[in-house]
Design a protein around this motif. Structure first.
Motif, PDB file in Angstrom:
ATOM      1  N   GLU A 181       1.877   6.663 -10.396  1.00  0.00           N
ATOM      2  CA  GLU A 181       3.103   5.953 -10.790  1.00  0.00           C
ATOM      3  C   GLU A 181       2.956   4.447 -10.590  1.00  0.00           C
ATOM      4  N   LEU A 182       2.347   4.038  -9.475  1.00  0.00           N
ATOM      5  CA  LEU A 182       2.138   2.609  -9.233  1.00  0.00           C
ATOM      6  C   LEU A 182       1.244   2.004 -10.307  1.00  0.00           C
ATOM      7  N   LEU A 183       0.181   2.699 -10.680  1.00  0.00           N
ATOM      8  CA  LEU A 183      -0.710   2.197 -11.716  1.00  0.00           C
ATOM      9  C   LEU A 183      -0.026   2.192 -13.078  1.00  0.00           C
ATOM     10  N   ASP A 184       0.742   3.236 -13.379  1.00  0.00           N
ATOM     11  CA  ASP A 184       1.481   3.296 -14.652  1.00  0.00           C
ATOM     12  C   ASP A 184       2.432   2.106 -14.797  1.00  0.00           C
ATOM     13  N   ALA A 185       3.028   1.697 -13.686  1.00  0.00           N
ATOM     14  CA  ALA A 185       4.037   0.634 -13.704  1.00  0.00           C
ATOM     15  C   ALA A 185       3.442  -0.772 -13.654  1.00  0.00           C
ATOM     16  N   GLU A 186       2.116  -0.905 -13.536  1.00  0.00           N
ATOM     17  CA  GLU A 186       1.480  -2.205 -13.265  1.00  0.00           C
ATOM     18  C   GLU A 186       2.233  -2.876 -12.117  1.00  0.00           C
ATOM     19  N   THR A 187       1.904  -2.476 -10.921  1.00  0.00           N
ATOM     20  CA  THR A 187       2.654  -2.856  -9.730  1.00  0.00           C
ATOM     21  C   THR A 187       2.081  -4.103  -9.066  1.00  0.00           C
ATOM     22  N   TRP A 188       2.950  -5.083  -8.852  1.00  0.00           N
ATOM     23  CA  TRP A 188       2.615  -6.318  -8.136  1.00  0.00           C
ATOM     24  C   TRP A 188       3.157  -6.171  -6.722  1.00  0.00           C
ATOM     25  N   LEU A 189       2.276  -6.322  -5.737  1.00  0.00           N
ATOM     26  CA  LEU A 189       2.656  -6.144  -4.346  1.00  0.00           C
ATOM     27  C   LEU A 189       2.594  -7.472  -3.604  1.00  0.00           C
ATOM     28  N   THR A 190       3.679  -7.824  -2.925  1.00  0.00           N
ATOM     29  CA  THR A 190       3.637  -8.960  -2.014  1.00  0.00           C
ATOM     30  C   THR A 190       2.786  -8.552  -0.811  1.00  0.00           C
ATOM     31  N   SER A 191       2.491  -9.492   0.043  1.00  0.00           N
ATOM     32  CA  SER A 191       1.695  -9.152   1.217  1.00  0.00           C
ATOM     33  C   SER A 191       2.430  -8.131   2.086  1.00  0.00           C
ATOM     34  N   ALA A 192       3.740  -8.274   2.231  1.00  0.00           N
ATOM     35  CA  ALA A 192       4.508  -7.311   3.037  1.00  0.00           C
ATOM     36  C   ALA A 192       4.470  -5.924   2.406  1.00  0.00           C
ATOM     37  N   GLU A 193       4.611  -5.842   1.083  1.00  0.00           N
ATOM     38  CA  GLU A 193       4.575  -4.553   0.404  1.00  0.00           C
ATOM     39  C   GLU A 193       3.182  -3.923   0.479  1.00  0.00           C
ATOM     40  N   ALA A 194       2.143  -4.751   0.376  1.00  0.00           N
ATOM     41  CA  ALA A 194       0.776  -4.232   0.474  1.00  0.00           C
ATOM     42  C   ALA A 194       0.530  -3.617   1.848  1.00  0.00           C
ATOM     43  N   VAL A 195       1.012  -4.279   2.891  1.00  0.00           N
ATOM     44  CA  VAL A 195       0.869  -3.737   4.246  1.00  0.00           C
ATOM     45  C   VAL A 195       1.703  -2.462   4.394  1.00  0.00           C
ATOM     46  N   GLU A 196       2.931  -2.503   3.922  1.00  0.00           N
ATOM     47  CA  GLU A 196       3.833  -1.348   4.044  1.00  0.00           C
ATOM     48  C   GLU A 196       3.248  -0.104   3.376  1.00  0.00           C
ATOM     49  N   ARG A 197       2.555  -0.274   2.249  1.00  0.00           N
ATOM     50  CA  ARG A 197       2.023   0.872   1.499  1.00  0.00           C
ATOM     51  C   ARG A 197       0.579   1.219   1.859  1.00  0.00           C
ATOM     52  N   GLY A 198      -0.039   0.454   2.755  1.00  0.00           N
ATOM     53  CA  GLY A 198      -1.385   0.780   3.201  1.00  0.00           C
ATOM     54  C   GLY A 198      -2.508   0.133   2.427  1.00  0.00           C
ATOM     55  N   PHE A 199      -2.176  -0.754   1.484  1.00  0.00           N
ATOM     56  CA  PHE A 199      -3.209  -1.481   0.749  1.00  0.00           C
ATOM     57  C   PHE A 199      -3.809  -2.600   1.601  1.00  0.00           C
ATOM     58  N   ALA A 200      -3.136  -2.964   2.665  1.00  0.00           N
ATOM     59  CA  ALA A 200      -3.612  -3.985   3.594  1.00  0.00           C
ATOM     60  C   ALA A 200      -3.129  -3.618   4.992  1.00  0.00           C
ATOM     61  N   ASP A 201      -3.768  -4.241   5.991  1.00  0.00           N
ATOM     62  CA  ASP A 201      -3.422  -3.953   7.383  1.00  0.00           C
ATOM     63  C   ASP A 201      -2.512  -5.003   7.996  1.00  0.00           C
ATOM     64  N   THR A 202      -2.766  -6.260   7.673  1.00  0.00           N
ATOM     65  CA  THR A 202      -1.991  -7.345   8.271  1.00  0.00           C
ATOM     66  C   THR A 202      -1.707  -8.405   7.216  1.00  0.00           C
ATOM     67  N   ARG A 203      -0.755  -9.275   7.547  1.00  0.00           N
ATOM     68  CA  ARG A 203      -0.429 -10.388   6.660  1.00  0.00           C
ATOM     69  C   ARG A 203      -0.009 -11.581   7.493  1.00  0.00           C
ATOM     70  N   ASP A 204      -0.167 -12.775   6.908  1.00  0.00           N
ATOM     71  CA  ASP A 204       0.333 -13.975   7.557  1.00  0.00           C
ATOM     72  C   ASP A 204       1.842 -14.007   7.457  1.00  0.00           C
ATOM     73  N   GLU A 205       2.465 -14.462   8.502  1.00  0.00           N
ATOM     74  CA  GLU A 205       3.940 -14.577   8.515  1.00  0.00           C
ATOM     75  C   GLU A 205       4.348 -15.891   7.907  1.00  0.00           C
TER      76      GLU A 205
END
Length: 178
Positions: free
Chosen positions: A154-178
């Motif tokens: 579904e994410l790929l079908d929708a062409e999903t743009w993730l902010t750093s917070a969303e990337a961390v929340e969904r597991g695409f990243a571990d940490t982000r700058d505040e």
């Protein structure tokens, strides 16, 4: 100037900057998997690699080859998305043992696409091939994020743009700058 730079640092560490499209364009620009792998091998033995990404993505198979070369490397890999990891650059980022998103950085995931020509049978064959490529991308994202395959589709079908917070929340990243 090419947007890749692989530098051996002190203490068996290296830094890789991927700041260009993935795959070669009509003008000979872009990061090919062959050039990347040749430069990675030239590094020699290193224990840590810091991969820094700011790329709009590009050619899927060059990206998969780069991802697999990094994933297979014995060094500990830290990935930092400095600006954008879109398309092929987003799944290259998945090679990291840890993934960090810089302030304001984004990640974009989408289904593979291509140009095709031919008759209706050719178009059906191309669509089937794209479905298989899409499955392989879901495999890569699933290995890292553990998100259910249908949700990733579904994410790929929708062409999903993730902010750093969303990337961390969904597991695409571990940490982000505040």
């Amino acid at each position: 100037m090419r947007g890749i730079k692989i530098v051996a640092l002190a203490n068996k560490k290296a830094e890789i900057l991927i700041h260009e499209p993935i795959g070669e364009n009509w003008y000979g620009d872009g990061l090919t998997s062959k050039r990347f792998i040749d430069e990675l091998k030239a590094l020699g033995k290193v224990d840590e690699i810091h991969v820094r990404i700011n790329s709009p993505g590009g050619a899927v198979f060059d990206g998969i080859a780069i991802y697999n070369a990094l994933k297979a490397h014995e060094a500990k890999k830290t990935v930092t998305v400095e600006g954008l990891a879109a398309s092929a650059a987003s799944f290259i980022a998945m090679c990291g043992d840890s993934i960090h998103m810089g302030a304001g950085a984004m990640m974009m995931v989408h289904n593979p696409w291509t140009f095709a020509m031919g008759d209706a049978d050719d178009m059906r064959e191309t669509a089937d091939m794209l479905d298989k490529v899409g499955e392989s991308l879901v495999d890569i994202y699933h290995l890292r994020t553990k998100i259910a395959r249908d949700e990733l589709e579904e994410l790929l079908d929708a062409e999903t743009w993730l902010t750093s917070a969303e990337a961390v929340e969904r597991g695409f990243a571990d940490t982000r700058d505040e």
